[in-house]
Motif scaffolding. Structure first.
Motif, PDB file in Angstrom:
ATOM      1  N   CYS A   1      33.445  31.595  10.916  1.00  0.00           N
ATOM      2  CA  CYS A   1      32.216  31.567  12.057  1.00  0.00           C
ATOM      3  C   CYS A   1      31.530  30.370  11.534  1.00  0.00           C
TER       4      CYS A   1
ATOM      5  N   ARG B   1      35.346  41.918  22.032  1.00  0.00           N
ATOM      6  CA  ARG B   1      34.168  41.401  21.330  1.00  0.00           C
ATOM      7  C   ARG B   1      33.017  42.459  21.720  1.00  0.00           C
ATOM      8  N   HIS B   2      32.942  42.704  22.717  1.00  0.00           N
ATOM      9  CA  HIS B   2      31.686  43.573  23.312  1.00  0.00           C
ATOM     10  C   HIS B   2      31.808  45.023  22.595  1.00  0.00           C
TER      11      HIS B   2
ATOM     12  N   TYR C   1      31.221  36.207  13.904  1.00  0.00           N
ATOM     13  CA  TYR C   1      30.140  36.662  13.500  1.00  0.00           C
ATOM     14  C   TYR C   1      29.907  38.166  13.080  1.00  0.00           C
ATOM     15  N   HIS C   2      30.365  39.004  14.418  1.00  0.00           N
ATOM     16  CA  HIS C   2      30.321  40.334  14.269  1.00  0.00           C
ATOM     17  C   HIS C   2      31.464  40.865  13.217  1.00  0.00           C
TER      18      HIS C   2
ATOM     19  N   ASN D   1      30.677  34.722  18.279  1.00  0.00           N
ATOM     20  CA  ASN D   1      30.200  36.308  18.306  1.00  0.00           C
ATOM     21  C   ASN D   1      31.326  36.953  17.858  1.00  0.00           C
TER      22      ASN D   1
ATOM     23  N   HIS E   1      31.244  44.975  19.243  1.00  0.00           N
ATOM     24  CA  HIS E   1      29.561  45.169  18.737  1.00  0.00           C
ATOM     25  C   HIS E   1      29.263  46.543  18.789  1.00  0.00           C
TER      26      HIS E   1
ATOM     27  N   GLU F   1      28.847  31.735  25.836  1.00  0.00           N
ATOM     28  CA  GLU F   1      28.631  33.042  26.103  1.00  0.00           C
ATOM     29  C   GLU F   1      27.250  33.265  26.967  1.00  0.00           C
TER      30      GLU F   1
ATOM     31  N   ARG G   1      23.392  28.489  15.972  1.00  0.00           N
ATOM     32  CA  ARG G   1      24.388  29.185  15.208  1.00  0.00           C
ATOM     33  C   ARG G   1      24.730  28.961  13.849  1.00  0.00           C
TER      34      ARG G   1
ATOM     35  N   SER H   1      24.789  30.905  22.100  1.00  0.00           N
ATOM     36  CA  SER H   1      26.161  31.415  21.285  1.00  0.00           C
ATOM     37  C   SER H   1      27.336  31.302  22.154  1.00  0.00           C
TER      38      SER H   1
ATOM     39  N   ASP I   1      23.830  34.896  28.330  1.00  0.00           N
ATOM     40  CA  ASP I   1      22.877  35.609  27.439  1.00  0.00           C
ATOM     41  C   ASP I   1      22.648  36.858  28.705  1.00  0.00           C
TER      42      ASP I   1
END
Length: 307
Positions: free
Chosen positions: A180, A103-104, A158-159, A155, A107, A137, A189, A150, A139
């Motif tokens: 999403c 996921r990260h 969304y991404h 996420n 992004h 998640e 959200r 979120s 921040d």
């Protein structure tokens, strides 16, 4: 040529070749090493200090994927995207079943305009979390209330929706944003997902469905973080005019949040046949230094398609 001389020659030639390859690799994608948007000296010191602490924590907990994730996040915040992506890549080899790492990294593939790689990572993350409970998640850059808004699955979808949207694959963007919406069970959200759904549907000539997206959006919603998206949705509903919203936005100055609003206004102009105004807003955005914001990236992708 004796063996020592031959070995030295081959070593030198190999080093030059590797250096040229590395140089070509660095120049292939200018976004990997581009100067990040400016921040205050104090903010930069804070980010670097938190990065040092994240590295120390990871060195003390090498088998903790959470610690690895935070090193990657702390590398990305000050704009060290090449290092962040490389770190996530190494961490994925170590923790291949942890959806958070994909996921990260996904992004940051979006940030550096590597959309196909982003889609691949985010689809992997979606597969790894399928059928599992969602989770908040934390921040990295908390909002004013210090309340996370979120979740992991939010996420991911969304991404993923954004990555498809940026490539012009609107049917798949729509499908991702529908997923999403299923995990958008908070006002923050909901408005974020609804905004991008509203952006996507007219591109599929589904204006009726776009109008229905706005039905749950009403006045006095308690929004903690995504106020820009909320204000845009009110504009789409006709509660506020694009001109007044733009005037408000100009007072806030040059920021990622302001670019999200500008993109929404420009896109609304485009959908309503006001292409000259839409183009003017996109050009204004692309002349700024906020190249990491989603609004900027979306305007950049749109301008390439309009040319």
């Amino acid at each position: 040529m004796n063996a020592v001389i031959l070995f030295t020659f081959l070593l030198t030639a190999t080093s030059l070749s590797l250096g040229q390859t590395a140089s070509r690799s660095k120049s292939t994608n200018p976004f990997l090493d581009r100067e990040p948007p400016p921040v205050s000296a104090e903010a930069k010191r804070d980010m670097e200090s938190k990065l040092v602490k994240a590295r120390e924590r990871y060195r003390a907990n090498l088998n903790d994927p959470e610690a690895a994730i935070w090193v990657g996040r702390r590398l990305a915040y000050p704009g060290r995207f090449r290092e962040a992506i490389a770190f996530y890549t190494d961490a994925i080899k170590k923790f291949p079943q942890d959806a958070r790492l994909y996921r990260h990294r996904g992004h940051r593939y979006i940030t550096t305009r590597q959309f196909a790689l982003a889609i691949k990572d985010l689809k992997t993350a979606a597969g790894l979390t399928k059928g599992r409970p969602d989770e908040l998640e934390p921040d990295g850059q908390p909002n004013a209330r210090n309340v996370p808004t979120s979740t992991l699955q939010f996420n991911i979808w969304y991404h993923l929706g954004l990555a498809y949207y940026l490539t012009g694959d609107n049917p798949k963007a729509l499908a991702a944003y529908r997923e999403c919406l299923e995990v958008s069970n908070s006002p923050d959200r909901l408005v974020a997902t609804s905004h991008w759904l509203y952006m996507t549907l007219p591109r599929l000539h589904r204006t009726g469905a776009a109008a229905r997206v706005l039905e749950p959006i009403g006045p006095q919603m308690e929004i903690i973080e995504n106020t820009g998206y909320y204000r845009l949705l009110l504009m789409y509903k006709g509660v506020v005019s694009p001109e007044s919203l733009r005037a408000e936005d100009l007072k806030e100055g040059n920021s990622p949040g302001s670019h999200s609003i500008l993109y929404g206004i420009g896109n609304w102009y485009l959908y309503n046949g006001r292409r000259t105004e839409a183009t003017r807003i996109s050009e204004q955005m692309l002349s700024s230094d906020q190249w990491t914001s989603f609004g900027y990236i979306a305007a950049e992708a749109d301008m390439k398609r309009l040319r």
